[in-house]
Design an enzyme around this catalytic site. Structure first.
Site, PDB file in Angstrom:
ATOM      1  N   HIS A   1      -3.171   7.222   2.559  1.00 47.58           N
ATOM      2  CA  HIS A   1      -3.651   5.920   2.111  1.00 47.58           C
ATOM      3  C   HIS A   1      -5.038   5.692   2.716  1.00 47.58           C
ATOM      4  O   HIS A   1      -5.259   5.951   3.903  1.00 47.58           O
ATOM      5  CB  HIS A   1      -2.666   4.845   2.577  1.00 47.58           C
ATOM      6  CG  HIS A   1      -3.146   3.443   2.347  1.00 47.58           C
ATOM      7  ND1 HIS A   1      -3.752   3.052   1.174  1.00 47.58           N
ATOM      8  CD2 HIS A   1      -3.123   2.345   3.147  1.00 47.58           C
ATOM      9  CE1 HIS A   1      -4.067   1.772   1.260  1.00 47.58           C
ATOM     10  NE2 HIS A   1      -3.702   1.324   2.442  1.00 47.58           N
TER      11      HIS A   1
ATOM     12  N   CYS B   1       0.810  -1.227   0.000  1.00 48.11           N
ATOM     13  CA  CYS B   1       0.000   0.000   0.000  1.00 48.11           C
ATOM     14  C   CYS B   1       0.841   1.274   0.000  1.00 48.11           C
ATOM     15  O   CYS B   1       0.341   2.346  -0.334  1.00 48.11           O
ATOM     16  CB  CYS B   1      -0.932   0.002   1.200  1.00 48.11           C
ATOM     17  SG  CYS B   1      -1.995  -1.437   1.240  1.00 48.11           S
TER      18      CYS B   1
ATOM     19  N   ASN C   1     -10.220   0.147   0.226  1.00 44.20           N
ATOM     20  CA  ASN C   1      -8.749   0.187   0.214  1.00 44.20           C
ATOM     21  C   ASN C   1      -8.255  -0.418  -1.098  1.00 44.20           C
ATOM     22  O   ASN C   1      -8.418  -1.615  -1.331  1.00 44.20           O
ATOM     23  CB  ASN C   1      -8.231  -0.609   1.426  1.00 44.20           C
ATOM     24  CG  ASN C   1      -6.716  -0.665   1.497  1.00 44.20           C
ATOM     25  OD1 ASN C   1      -6.025  -0.355   0.529  1.00 44.20           O
ATOM     26  ND2 ASN C   1      -6.210  -1.089   2.645  1.00 44.20           N
TER      27      ASN C   1
END
Ligand code: COA
Length: 323
Positions: free
Chosen positions: A250, A116, A280
């Site tokens: 993020h 990520c 996500n």
């Protein structure tokens, strides 16, 4: 303001792409024992985009094309393509090679693996090429088809993630001011195993390539990482929260962002939040949020932005950008 001023790059354009199919929390409640209220309260996601016929390369290509159009740069002008994914179509060739082929570009292309946080690692890698005078135009892309690495019977993970891609085109300039990175090698908190089992000689047993996560450990790590990284950037560049126009974090959990904003002392309305629509999307999450911010027209020349991310590795990063 005493900013570290290294000749590096500036962002010329951004792009994103998400697959057509939208899956709502209500849709998921027909697959696993969950509901919209739990997911909205605990994570802040209402819906996510999920691939049906699109590949990870398709998503990456569309985002790359959008970023090139936005920057006014042609594929043949690119000197380097850097890409990241944890859910690519192939272990080999790299996603970057597939993007190069689809765009009809001829430049060098390779992937970096940092889950990520990968988009920030790609920016740092690109900065090295710019500093050495090796490149004039670079494409960076994060693309994920996470729906193919989820156990759709596990309600603790399948509700959290989504598919999508984000990209940016970089050109010569001095907009990349500073960055911090931390890596703590650890597969217990968060991992996606590779598929194993084809060898007749192996005693390791079969593993499925699904996301495994210790939710609360990840949550604590995330808040500590975001706060530590942002504070370090502010302190060593003699900046205060007032100097920062936007933070692009993020998008893993709305509560993580709320908590980090409170602790780091930057008003929540400076944080770009779009997790409700996309979930996500791992390496695509920061560039998608950046593209939405850019296209909203809310950033002006010379505005200071912080991008921040954390995830599998464990790896976290933040960077300071002057638009
Ligand atoms: N729907 C309904 N209930 C659910 C559920 C779902 N989708 N998923 C878990 N639950 C249940 C659990 O079974 C548990 O039930 P119990 O109390 O009867 O045992 C309860 O909800 C609480 O579970 P818990 O895991 O303690 O919830 P949480 O508040 O920690 O939230 C996460 C779980 C995953 C949302 C949260 O820990 C998180 O976001 N962590 C960070 C994840 C992350 O950032 N990952 C990406 C990193 S890049």
């Amino acid at each position: 303001m005493a900013l570290i001023n290294i000749m590096s790059f500036r962002i010329l354009g951004t792009g994103m792409y998400v697959p057509e199919r939208i899956v709502t929390n209500d849709d998921l409640s027909k697959l696993v024992d969950t509901n919209d209220e739990w997911i909205m309260q605990r994570v802040g996601i209402h819906e996510r985009h999920v691939t049906t016929h699109e590949t990870c390369t398709d998503l990456a290509y569309e985002a790359a094309k959008a970023a090139l159009d936005n920057a006014g740069v042609k594929p043949e002008e690119l000197d380097l393509i850097l890409a990241a994914t944890v859910s690519g179509d192939y272990a080999c060739p790299s996603l970057a090679c597939m993007i190069q082929k689809r765009l009809g570009a001829t430049c060098m292309a390779y992937d970096c693996v940092a889950a990520c946080s990968a988009f920030l690692f790609l920016l740092e890698t690109a900065a090295g090429y710019f500093a050495r005078g090796k490149v004039k135009k670079v494409l960076v892309v994060g693309s994920e088809r996470l729906s193919r690495v989820l156990d759709w019977t596990d309600r603790s993970t399948c509700v959290i993630f989504g598919d999508g891609a984000g990209a940016a085109v970089l050109g010569e300039g001095d907009g990349y001011l500073d960055a911090v990175f931390n890596v703590y090698g650890n597969s217990e908190v968060l991992n996606i195993p590779s598929y194993q089992g084809a060898s007749p000689f192996s005693t390791l047993g079969e593993t499925h390539p699904y996301v495994h996560m210790l939710g609360q450990d990840t949550f604590k790590y995330a808040v500590t990482a975001i706060c530590g990284d942002i504070k370090k950037l502010l302190e060593r560049n003699s900046l205060s929260a007032d100097d920062i126009k936007f933070v692009v974090p993020h998008q893993a959990n709305k509560r993580i962002i709320d908590s980090a904003a409170r602790r780091v002392g930057i008003p929540l309305d400076k944080f770009v939040i779009n997790i409700e629509k996309y979930g996500n999307t791992s390496s695509a999450s920061v560039p998608i949020a950046l593209d939405e911010l850019h296209r909203s027209g809310k950033i002006s020349d010379d505005d200071l932005l912080i991008l921040t991310a954390f995830g599998g590795g464990l790896a976290d990063a933040a960077c300071l950008i002057r638009w």
